[in-house]
Design a protein around this motif. Structure first.
Motif, PDB file in Angstrom:
ATOM      1  N   LEU A 405      53.405  69.751  37.810  1.00  0.00           N
ATOM      2  CA  LEU A 405      53.869  69.067  36.609  1.00  0.00           C
ATOM      3  C   LEU A 405      52.794  69.153  35.526  1.00  0.00           C
ATOM      4  O   LEU A 405      51.728  68.557  35.650  1.00  0.00           O
ATOM      5  N   THR A 406      53.068  69.930  34.487  1.00  0.00           N
ATOM      6  CA  THR A 406      52.070  70.070  33.428  1.00  0.00           C
ATOM      7  C   THR A 406      51.934  68.764  32.658  1.00  0.00           C
ATOM      8  O   THR A 406      52.901  68.019  32.484  1.00  0.00           O
ATOM      9  N   LEU A 407      50.731  68.494  32.202  1.00  0.00           N
ATOM     10  CA  LEU A 407      50.446  67.262  31.480  1.00  0.00           C
ATOM     11  C   LEU A 407      50.899  67.369  30.030  1.00  0.00           C
ATOM     12  O   LEU A 407      51.276  68.444  29.559  1.00  0.00           O
ATOM     13  N   SER A 408      50.842  66.261  29.332  1.00  0.00           N
ATOM     14  CA  SER A 408      51.133  66.276  27.903  1.00  0.00           C
ATOM     15  C   SER A 408      50.184  67.258  27.213  1.00  0.00           C
ATOM     16  O   SER A 408      48.984  67.261  27.469  1.00  0.00           O
ATOM     17  N   GLY A 409      50.746  68.122  26.370  1.00  0.00           N
ATOM     18  CA  GLY A 409      49.936  69.120  25.683  1.00  0.00           C
ATOM     19  C   GLY A 409      49.863  70.450  26.405  1.00  0.00           C
ATOM     20  O   GLY A 409      49.292  71.411  25.874  1.00  0.00           O
ATOM     21  N   ALA A 410      50.430  70.517  27.613  1.00  0.00           N
ATOM     22  CA  ALA A 410      50.348  71.770  28.372  1.00  0.00           C
ATOM     23  C   ALA A 410      51.725  72.322  28.719  1.00  0.00           C
ATOM     24  O   ALA A 410      51.849  73.164  29.603  1.00  0.00           O
ATOM     25  N   ASN A 411      52.743  71.882  28.021  1.00  0.00           N
ATOM     26  CA  ASN A 411      54.103  72.330  28.305  1.00  0.00           C
ATOM     27  C   ASN A 411      54.237  73.841  28.118  1.00  0.00           C
ATOM     28  O   ASN A 411      54.012  74.372  27.031  1.00  0.00           O
ATOM     29  N   GLY A 412      54.554  74.524  29.201  1.00  0.00           N
ATOM     30  CA  GLY A 412      54.715  75.977  29.149  1.00  0.00           C
ATOM     31  C   GLY A 412      53.429  76.769  29.203  1.00  0.00           C
ATOM     32  O   GLY A 412      53.449  77.995  29.153  1.00  0.00           O
ATOM     33  N   LEU A 413      52.301  76.070  29.303  1.00  0.00           N
ATOM     34  CA  LEU A 413      51.006  76.758  29.319  1.00  0.00           C
ATOM     35  C   LEU A 413      50.468  76.867  30.738  1.00  0.00           C
ATOM     36  O   LEU A 413      50.734  76.034  31.596  1.00  0.00           O
ATOM     37  N   ASN A 414      49.672  77.905  30.961  1.00  0.00           N
ATOM     38  CA  ASN A 414      48.962  78.075  32.234  1.00  0.00           C
ATOM     39  C   ASN A 414      47.714  78.908  31.972  1.00  0.00           C
ATOM     40  O   ASN A 414      47.446  79.314  30.832  1.00  0.00           O
ATOM     41  N   SER A 415      46.952  79.153  33.025  1.00  0.00           N
ATOM     42  CA  SER A 415      45.678  79.858  32.855  1.00  0.00           C
ATOM     43  C   SER A 415      45.858  81.281  32.344  1.00  0.00           C
ATOM     44  O   SER A 415      44.949  81.846  31.734  1.00  0.00           O
ATOM     45  N   LYS A 416      47.032  81.860  32.548  1.00  0.00           N
ATOM     46  CA  LYS A 416      47.245  83.247  32.133  1.00  0.00           C
ATOM     47  C   LYS A 416      47.619  83.375  30.652  1.00  0.00           C
ATOM     48  O   LYS A 416      47.262  84.344  29.990  1.00  0.00           O
ATOM     49  N   ASN A 417      48.366  82.397  30.114  1.00  0.00           N
ATOM     50  CA  ASN A 417      48.854  82.559  28.740  1.00  0.00           C
ATOM     51  C   ASN A 417      48.144  81.664  27.727  1.00  0.00           C
ATOM     52  O   ASN A 417      48.421  81.733  26.535  1.00  0.00           O
ATOM     53  N   PHE A 418      47.217  80.825  28.195  1.00  0.00           N
ATOM     54  CA  PHE A 418      46.641  79.810  27.302  1.00  0.00           C
ATOM     55  C   PHE A 418      45.852  80.419  26.145  1.00  0.00           C
ATOM     56  O   PHE A 418      46.028  80.035  24.987  1.00  0.00           O
ATOM     57  N   MET A 419      44.995  81.373  26.426  1.00  0.00           N
ATOM     58  CA  MET A 419      44.148  81.924  25.365  1.00  0.00           C
ATOM     59  C   MET A 419      44.980  82.644  24.306  1.00  0.00           C
ATOM     60  O   MET A 419      44.675  82.575  23.109  1.00  0.00           O
ATOM     61  N   GLN A 420      46.049  83.313  24.738  1.00  0.00           N
ATOM     62  CA  GLN A 420      46.935  83.969  23.777  1.00  0.00           C
ATOM     63  C   GLN A 420      47.612  82.935  22.889  1.00  0.00           C
ATOM     64  O   GLN A 420      47.752  83.107  21.671  1.00  0.00           O
ATOM     65  N   TYR A 421      48.003  81.815  23.496  1.00  0.00           N
ATOM     66  CA  TYR A 421      48.623  80.723  22.736  1.00  0.00           C
ATOM     67  C   TYR A 421      47.638  80.178  21.695  1.00  0.00           C
ATOM     68  O   TYR A 421      48.001  79.954  20.534  1.00  0.00           O
ATOM     69  N   VAL A 422      46.382  79.967  22.134  1.00  0.00           N
ATOM     70  CA  VAL A 422      45.362  79.429  21.229  1.00  0.00           C
ATOM     71  C   VAL A 422      45.169  80.367  20.038  1.00  0.00           C
ATOM     72  O   VAL A 422      45.136  79.922  18.877  1.00  0.00           O
ATOM     73  N   GLU A 423      45.047  81.649  20.301  1.00  0.00           N
ATOM     74  CA  GLU A 423      44.797  82.613  19.230  1.00  0.00           C
ATOM     75  C   GLU A 423      45.967  82.688  18.247  1.00  0.00           C
ATOM     76  O   GLU A 423      45.769  82.766  17.031  1.00  0.00           O
ATOM     77  N   ASN A 424      47.184  82.638  18.788  1.00  0.00           N
ATOM     78  CA  ASN A 424      48.357  82.699  17.909  1.00  0.00           C
ATOM     79  C   ASN A 424      48.494  81.434  17.067  1.00  0.00           C
ATOM     80  O   ASN A 424      48.751  81.493  15.865  1.00  0.00           O
ATOM     81  N   LYS A 425      48.328  80.289  17.710  1.00  0.00           N
ATOM     82  CA  LYS A 425      48.483  79.010  17.014  1.00  0.00           C
ATOM     83  C   LYS A 425      47.383  78.794  15.972  1.00  0.00           C
ATOM     84  O   LYS A 425      47.597  78.149  14.946  1.00  0.00           O
ATOM     85  N   ALA A 426      46.188  79.317  16.278  1.00  0.00           N
ATOM     86  CA  ALA A 426      45.069  79.134  15.345  1.00  0.00           C
ATOM     87  C   ALA A 426      45.367  79.770  13.992  1.00  0.00           C
ATOM     88  O   ALA A 426      44.886  79.305  12.953  1.00  0.00           O
TER      89      ALA A 426
END
Length: 545
Positions: A405-426
């Motif tokens: 169960l992912t915590l608040s702020g981690a919906n749909g995120l995991n160790s594999k896609n997190f950095m890509q998400y950060v770079e896109n959102k930034a």
């Protein structure tokens, strides 16, 4: 339902309904229990007499430990469980937990020898199910010094290189609570359980609660009351009945923070101290923090502080391991101190104090969870809620789901896609007028909740303010979405700035208090109280007693 504006409504709901579970204590243990129970379909109320995570859960070494040191005592099962839990905590909250390579330098006559360390780390990798890319590497003397040139060269034999996980303990607690609220748990800070209520059979049926902000009281009834108050476990049990021979023994741990301009630490290091203990030195956000001490503590657990003696001890460990680093007490920018609630059984030797968690059920039905570690919070919650469900035969309770169960702020995120998400959102943040690096930092901190932070940033674009726009956006988010009520809540437990950017706290405290006063509409006595509270916290962090 997680804003200061909702306090009256939350109190009304808490007093109007009967709950399956009432959790007393809003640190990581209580937060974990609230999430586990609520996500199974149980009705949950949680109260905390201070701010959420104000006790031990914001004062740790800020690591999700893998349990390596338990191998020394051959506690194989503990290593396996803690290692597995560490991975779960990481995958469920990748925005608040980060892999951190740890260097264990090996010296002649040190705690760990090269062969023993190699074997221990290999066994640890196997037991803890460590990912292939994060498994231990044994280093030569040259490789070890290349990783951290500040280490003393005398008698060094090499090093072990393995992965721990760095976290923000207070933000982890908040994200767990926010997820519990998503599952309809009612959570309230500054709400103290003053006494228990009982039925005709003398069974605990709830508690009287005092709103510590406004002084009024109300009652919460529940089928099961759980005492998860950390260092205050015994104080809460004493309001009921203590019918075992176990009690807490508190120890204090202190950390110091030094700017990397003075202590240019490249690499997180876990090292021997001259008195045979082990201490961490960890780089973070342009600072290096070092800890922890471990001394028995018998004072009020509410406000433990670093002493000059604690600081001297940690400076001595730095001078011993990093002899070219000329730090003095004047270089210590900030400190924090926390207490660990360990379990001691009367009649046993003090050396047998346990760091494990235990669940106790009083004859009146109060359930208490004591001891334990940050890393094990999810498993502890699963264990105690399993017990509650079985005890009360809650047929509407589902199986535990928190492993995935992912915590608040981690919906749909995991160790594999997190950095890509950060770079896109930034890039979205950059379009709002802030630097790409600052935007990445915000996204990394708030995860998928960053949309709300960016919403405030967008609204502030054309406003004049003494506050930097990013800081003001974080403040508005914290007030409206993270139950912040006082400036100390914001600067200490929602941002960690008091520890890692104390100069900015001093620079912006007046403006932050101004915004909060305007939004929350403090009474004159509250404004004076919370201003003095923050000033006292700054003074305690900067000037050890």
């Amino acid at each position: 339902m997680f804003s200061y504006e909702q306090r009256p409504k939350i109190k009304q709901l808490m007093s109007n309904y009967h709950f399956d579970v009432l959790v007393i204590g809003g640190g990581i243990t209580g937060a974990g229990i609230a999430l586990d129970a609520a996500s199974r379909g149980l009705s949950v109320a949680l109260v905390e007499m201070q701010d959420f995570s104000e006790g031990t859960s914001s004062r740790s070494t800020k690591l999700v430990h893998g349990g390596l040191r338990y191998l020394k005592n051959l506690e194989v099962n503990v290593v396996a469980e803690v290692g597995r839990e560490r991975e779960i905590v990481y995958e469920n909250g990748v925005h608040i937990t980060t892999p951190e390579h740890m260097l264990l330098p090996l010296y002649k006559k040190g705690t760990y020898g090269p062969l023993a360390t190699s074997v221990a780390l290999k066994v640890y990798d196997r037991l803890a199910g460590v990912k292939k890319e994060e498994r231990r590497t044994m280093l030569t003397k040259k490789q070890t010094l290349a990783l951290e040139p500040l280490l003393k060269e005398k008698d060094i034999r090499g090093g072990g290189y393995y992965v721990e996980y760095r976290t923000d303990d207070a933000r982890l607690t908040i994200e767990v609570l926010k997820k519990a609220v998503e599952y309809q748990a009612l959570c309230l800070n500054y709400a103290k359980a003053t006494e228990f209520m009982y039925d005709k059979k003398n069974k605990v049926t709830g508690a009287q609660i005092q709103d510590m902000l406004h002084g009024d009281t109300f009652d919460i009834t529940a089928t099961q009351v759980i005492n998860a108050t950390g260092p205050w476990v015994d104080a809460v049990r004493n309001k009921d009945v203590v019918d075992n021979n176990k009690q807490l023994r508190l120890t204090k741990g202190v950390h110091i923070v030094i700017d990397q301009a003075v202590f240019p630490l490249h690499q997180a290091v876990y090292f021997d101290t001259p008195d045979g203990r082990m201490v961490f030195a960890i780089p973070r956000d342009g600072k290096a923090y070092v800890g922890t001490t471990d001394t028995f503590y018998d004072k009020d657990p509410k406000n433990p502080v670093a002493t000059a003696e604690d600081v001297t001890y940690l400076l001595h460990t730095i001078h011993d391991m990093f002899p070219d680093v000329q730090v003095t007490a004047k270089d210590v920018e900030s400190t924090w101190a926390g207490v660990r609630p360990l379990i001691y059984e009367k009649g046993k030797d003090p050396s047998e104090i346990s760091r494990k968690d235990e669940i106790w059920l009083s004859k009146n039905g109060l359930m208490t969870i004591a001891g334990g570690k940050l890393t094990g919070y999810r498993q502890m919650a699963e264990d105690i809620v399993d017990r509650v469900v079985k005890l009360h035969k809650f047929k509407h309770a589902q199986q535990c789901v928190t492993k995935h169960l992912t915590l608040s702020g981690a919906n749909g995120l995991n160790s594999k896609n997190f950095m890509q998400y950060v770079e896109n959102k930034a890039k979205e943040g950059e379009a709002l007028g802030i630097s790409y690096e600052r935007a990445k930092n915000i996204v990394s901190t708030y995860g998928t909740n960053v949309d709300d932070v960016f919403m405030y940033l967008r609204a502030l674009r054309h406003e004049e303010s003494e506050l930097p726009k990013c800081l003001q956006a974080k403040l508005l988010y914290a007030i409206n979405h993270e139950m912040v009520y006082t400036p100390a809540d914001f600067f200490i437990r929602r941002t960690g700035m008091l520890y890692f950017a104390i100069n900015k706290v001093e620079r912006y405290k007046k403006a932050v208090i101004g915004v909060m006063n305007k939004m929350i509409k403090y009474r004159p006595d509250e404004l004076a109280q919370y201003t003095a509270q923050l000033d006292a916290a700054i003074d305690a962090a900067k000037h050890p007693q």
